[in-house]
Design a protein around this motif. Structure first.
Motif, PDB file in Angstrom:
ATOM      1  N   LEU A  17       0.841  -1.206   0.000  1.00 42.09           N
ATOM      2  CA  LEU A  17       0.000   0.000   0.000  1.00 42.09           C
ATOM      3  C   LEU A  17       0.877   1.258   0.000  1.00 42.09           C
ATOM      4  CD1 LEU A  17      -3.187   0.493   0.376  1.00 42.09           C
ATOM      5  CD2 LEU A  17      -2.572   1.117   2.690  1.00 42.09           C
ATOM      6  N   ALA A  18       1.905   1.263   0.855  1.00 44.65           N
ATOM      7  CA  ALA A  18       2.804   2.414   0.937  1.00 44.65           C
ATOM      8  C   ALA A  18       3.519   2.660  -0.395  1.00 44.65           C
ATOM      9  CB  ALA A  18       3.828   2.192   2.049  1.00 44.65           C
ATOM     10  N   LEU A  19       3.929   1.574  -1.038  1.00 45.51           N
ATOM     11  CA  LEU A  19       4.632   1.700  -2.320  1.00 45.51           C
ATOM     12  C   LEU A  19       3.703   2.186  -3.424  1.00 45.51           C
ATOM     13  CD1 LEU A  19       6.778  -1.563  -2.105  1.00 45.51           C
ATOM     14  CD2 LEU A  19       7.642   0.787  -2.067  1.00 45.51           C
ATOM     15  N   GLN A  20       2.456   1.707  -3.417  1.00 51.55           N
ATOM     16  CA  GLN A  20       1.493   2.168  -4.424  1.00 51.55           C
ATOM     17  C   GLN A  20       1.215   3.658  -4.283  1.00 51.55           C
ATOM     18  OE1 GLN A  20       0.200   0.390  -7.084  1.00 51.55           O
ATOM     19  NE2 GLN A  20       1.768  -1.038  -6.392  1.00 51.55           N
ATOM     20  N   LEU A  21       1.226   4.154  -3.054  1.00 46.83           N
ATOM     21  CA  LEU A  21       1.000   5.578  -2.812  1.00 46.83           C
ATOM     22  C   LEU A  21       2.249   6.412  -3.090  1.00 46.83           C
ATOM     23  CD1 LEU A  21      -1.092   5.427   0.489  1.00 46.83           C
ATOM     24  CD2 LEU A  21      -1.853   6.437  -1.675  1.00 46.83           C
ATOM     25  N   GLY A  22       3.396   5.739  -3.257  1.00 49.96           N
ATOM     26  CA  GLY A  22       4.643   6.453  -3.495  1.00 49.96           C
ATOM     27  C   GLY A  22       5.056   7.328  -2.324  1.00 49.96           C
ATOM     28  N   PRO A  82       9.751  10.185   2.575  1.00 52.83           N
ATOM     29  CA  PRO A  82      10.061  10.692   3.919  1.00 52.83           C
ATOM     30  C   PRO A  82       9.587  12.124   4.121  1.00 52.83           C
ATOM     31  CG  PRO A  82      11.930   9.484   3.042  1.00 52.83           C
ATOM     32  CD  PRO A  82      10.928   9.579   1.924  1.00 52.83           C
ATOM     33  N   GLY A  83       8.976  12.343   5.276  1.00 53.88           N
ATOM     34  CA  GLY A  83       8.530  13.684   5.631  1.00 53.88           C
ATOM     35  C   GLY A  83       7.109  14.024   5.217  1.00 53.88           C
ATOM     36  N   GLN A  84       6.488  13.164   4.397  1.00 54.00           N
ATOM     37  CA  GLN A  84       5.112  13.454   3.984  1.00 54.00           C
ATOM     38  C   GLN A  84       4.145  13.290   5.148  1.00 54.00           C
ATOM     39  OE1 GLN A  84       4.430  10.896   0.496  1.00 54.00           O
ATOM     40  NE2 GLN A  84       4.520  12.726  -0.804  1.00 54.00           N
ATOM     41  N   LYS A  85       3.016  13.985   5.022  1.00 55.98           N
ATOM     42  CA  LYS A  85       1.958  13.944   6.025  1.00 55.98           C
ATOM     43  C   LYS A  85       0.841  13.048   5.475  1.00 55.98           C
ATOM     44  CE  LYS A  85      -0.962  17.119   8.685  1.00 55.98           C
ATOM     45  NZ  LYS A  85      -1.452  18.508   8.761  1.00 55.98           N
ATOM     46  N   VAL A  86       0.582  11.942   6.184  1.00 59.05           N
ATOM     47  CA  VAL A  86      -0.316  10.895   5.681  1.00 59.05           C
ATOM     48  C   VAL A  86      -1.471  10.684   6.658  1.00 59.05           C
ATOM     49  CG1 VAL A  86      -0.422   8.474   4.935  1.00 59.05           C
ATOM     50  CG2 VAL A  86       1.681   9.791   4.585  1.00 59.05           C
ATOM     51  N   GLU A 112       3.662   0.408  11.217  1.00 59.09           N
ATOM     52  CA  GLU A 112       4.484  -0.316  10.243  1.00 59.09           C
ATOM     53  C   GLU A 112       4.774   0.545   9.018  1.00 59.09           C
ATOM     54  OE1 GLU A 112       6.846  -3.112   8.727  1.00 59.09           O
ATOM     55  OE2 GLU A 112       5.896  -3.276  10.692  1.00 59.09           O
ATOM     56  N   ILE A 113       3.757   1.221   8.503  1.00 53.60           N
ATOM     57  CA  ILE A 113       3.935   2.060   7.311  1.00 53.60           C
ATOM     58  C   ILE A 113       4.803   3.277   7.619  1.00 53.60           C
ATOM     59  CG2 ILE A 113       2.698   3.564   5.674  1.00 53.60           C
ATOM     60  CD1 ILE A 113       0.454   1.434   5.674  1.00 53.60           C
ATOM     61  N   SER A 114       4.656   3.839   8.812  1.00 53.02           N
ATOM     62  CA  SER A 114       5.493   4.979   9.196  1.00 53.02           C
ATOM     63  C   SER A 114       6.966   4.579   9.250  1.00 53.02           C
ATOM     64  CB  SER A 114       5.045   5.526  10.558  1.00 53.02           C
ATOM     65  OG  SER A 114       5.883   6.575  10.968  1.00 53.02           O
ATOM     66  N   ARG A 115       7.248   3.420   9.845  1.00 55.86           N
ATOM     67  CA  ARG A 115       8.638   2.936   9.910  1.00 55.86           C
ATOM     68  C   ARG A 115       9.180   2.643   8.520  1.00 55.86           C
ATOM     69  NH1 ARG A 115       7.098  -0.054  15.115  1.00 55.86           N
ATOM     70  NH2 ARG A 115       6.014  -1.483  13.741  1.00 55.86           N
ATOM     71  N   PHE A 116       8.331   2.058   7.673  1.00 57.37           N
ATOM     72  CA  PHE A 116       8.743   1.639   6.330  1.00 57.37           C
ATOM     73  C   PHE A 116       9.006   2.838   5.419  1.00 57.37           C
ATOM     74  CE2 PHE A 116       7.418   0.348   1.970  1.00 57.37           C
ATOM     75  CZ  PHE A 116       8.381  -0.630   1.731  1.00 57.37           C
ATOM     76  N   SER A 117       8.167   3.870   5.521  1.00 54.21           N
ATOM     77  CA  SER A 117       8.229   4.997   4.580  1.00 54.21           C
ATOM     78  C   SER A 117       8.827   6.277   5.163  1.00 54.21           C
ATOM     79  CB  SER A 117       6.824   5.307   4.061  1.00 54.21           C
ATOM     80  OG  SER A 117       5.961   5.669   5.136  1.00 54.21           O
ATOM     81  N   LEU A 118       9.090   6.293   6.483  1.00 55.18           N
ATOM     82  CA  LEU A 118       9.619   7.484   7.175  1.00 55.18           C
ATOM     83  C   LEU A 118       8.688   8.684   7.026  1.00 55.18           C
ATOM     84  CD1 LEU A 118      13.415   7.188   6.239  1.00 55.18           C
ATOM     85  CD2 LEU A 118      12.239   6.301   8.260  1.00 55.18           C
ATOM     86  N   THR A 119       7.400   8.414   7.100  1.00 57.04           N
ATOM     87  CA  THR A 119       6.388   9.470   7.009  1.00 57.04           C
ATOM     88  C   THR A 119       5.750   9.710   8.375  1.00 57.04           C
ATOM     89  OG1 THR A 119       4.804   7.772   6.338  1.00 57.04           O
ATOM     90  CG2 THR A 119       5.796   9.086   4.582  1.00 57.04           C
ATOM     91  N   PHE A 122      -3.523  16.660   3.505  1.00 57.38           N
ATOM     92  CA  PHE A 122      -2.619  15.500   3.503  1.00 57.38           C
ATOM     93  C   PHE A 122      -2.002  15.205   2.138  1.00 57.38           C
ATOM     94  CE2 PHE A 122      -5.476  14.965   7.090  1.00 57.38           C
ATOM     95  CZ  PHE A 122      -4.589  14.644   8.110  1.00 57.38           C
ATOM     96  N   ASP A 123      -0.760  14.669   2.200  1.00 60.35           N
ATOM     97  CA  ASP A 123      -0.032  14.289   0.985  1.00 60.35           C
ATOM     98  C   ASP A 123      -0.487  12.929   0.464  1.00 60.35           C
ATOM     99  OD1 ASP A 123       1.909  16.529   0.942  1.00 60.35           O
ATOM    100  OD2 ASP A 123       2.569  15.656   2.843  1.00 60.35           O
TER     101      ASP A 123
END
Length: 346
Positions: free
Chosen positions: A92-97, A100-104, A117-124, A169-170
């Motif tokens: 899901l995180a990869l599909q959204l592209g 780091p630093g984005q607000k989700v 999990e997604i926050s750790r994976f994407s640094l968002t 949100f980004d």
């Protein structure tokens, strides 16, 4: 697993409901559903009360059985259930592209397992939206334990009328959560409003598939069991979700029922014919063990009266999910990726 013990399960049953009121809350919740004479329109008009009661009653059971991420996943051969759940979240995180630093925004975040999990994976930085106070309390504690309380937070609000300003949100995602909405269009329209122009919304939806026959009584029974056991006002067809997205203003990039190509059936952990040590609590033997344990805890007064009734309708849900999966009339992973047009002015 964050809440591994029987005592934790017992003490958590009922969430923010007073322990003495749990049984009456169970009875009121059950009456919303077809199996008990309830009507779809009543479920939709009272969805906030129904869903809140549901999650107050079942969150401890979910956490006891599933861990922190309350969702299914397509599973590869040789992959554990937990590994497949993480991969599903990373996908899901990869599909959204995500960058780091984005607000989700996580719409309907539960206790925040996927969020962390997604926050750790994407640094968002991820905000979890939830209308259930008990789940937010648990989520905040788990964020603190994970060291993510500075980048991840929770907001208590209804996803049909969010408190965020336009274009906040980004990226936005929902994992098996917006199925609780009484109206898909109204929910997607709110998501569209808070998403920045040119950015994407992705979701896994619980849906009835094109194989579902509304005139088939067995199909209707299975649908009703899932709705009762999972706090749903009405399970929509995949085509209705797609129509609602477009009506809300989204450009649909792609969509697919990910259950179709899963090498291992998504419902396998709940199938009575399947046994697994790694996901023992979800198996028929594990659920029987849990039922007897809850019965004992209720008898000695550690768990409130009504706890076994909660276990009963969760059992019914498991049966309905397995039947729905085997007949291919239901999917918990209809995926779509949709974009808010860059020239949108709201």
């Amino acid at each position: 697993m964050s809440k591994a013990g029987a005592i934790d399960l017992a003490l958590g049953v009922g969430g923010k409901i007073e322990k003495a009121e749990v049984l009456s809350a169970v009875e009121k919740y059950e009456k919303y559903h077809v199996c008990y004479g309830g009507e779809e329109e009543e479920r939709k008009s009272n969805y906030t009360d129904m869903v809140n009661k549901y999650y107050d009653l079942v969150t401890s059971f979910y956490e006891f059985g599933w861990g922190e991420s309350f969702h299914f996943a397509p599973r590869l051969k040789g992959e554990s259930l937990r590994e497949s759940i993480k991969r599903h979240e990373h996908f899901l995180a990869l599909q959204l592209g995500l960058k780091p630093g984005q607000k989700v925004l996580d719409v309907g975040c539960g206790i925040g397992g996927p969020l962390r999990e997604i926050s750790r994976f994407s640094l968002t930085s991820i905000t979890g939206l939830n209308n259930n106070e008990y789940q937010i309390t648990r989520g905040k504690e788990l964020n603190r334990i994970s060291g993510l309380d500075k980048t991840c937070n929770f907001v208590k609000a209804d996803f049909m009328k969010m408190t965020f300003p336009d274009n906040s949100f980004d990226a936005v995602y929902a994992i098996e959560a917006t199925c609780h909405a009484p109206d898909a269009y109204g929910c997607y329209k709110e998501i569209y409003r808070v998403l920045k122009p040119g950015q994407c919304f992705a979701a896994y939806e619980w849906c009835m598939t094109s194989s579902f026959d509304p005139s088939n009584q067995e199909h209707q029974r299975i649908k009703a069991e899932i709705e009762l056991g999972d706090g749903l006002p009405d399970i929509r067809l995949t085509t209705k979700c797609l129509e609602a997205l477009k009506e809300a203003g989204f450009e649909v990039i792609w969509d697919k029922d990910l259950a179709e190509d899963s090498p291992i059936p998504w419902y396998l952990p709940l199938d009575k014919d399947h046994f697994s040590l790694s996901s023992f609590r979800l198996t028929a033997v594990g659920r029987l063990f849990t039922r007897n344990m809850v019965k004992t805890l209720e008898y000695v007064g550690l768990a409130p009266k009504g706890s076994v009734r909660v276990q009963d309708f969760l059992e019914k849900a498991a049966e309905g999910l397995v039947e729905g999966g085997k007949k291919e009339i239901f999917t918990p992973m209809y995926f779509f990726l949709a974009r808010k047009p860059a020239d949108s002015d709201h």
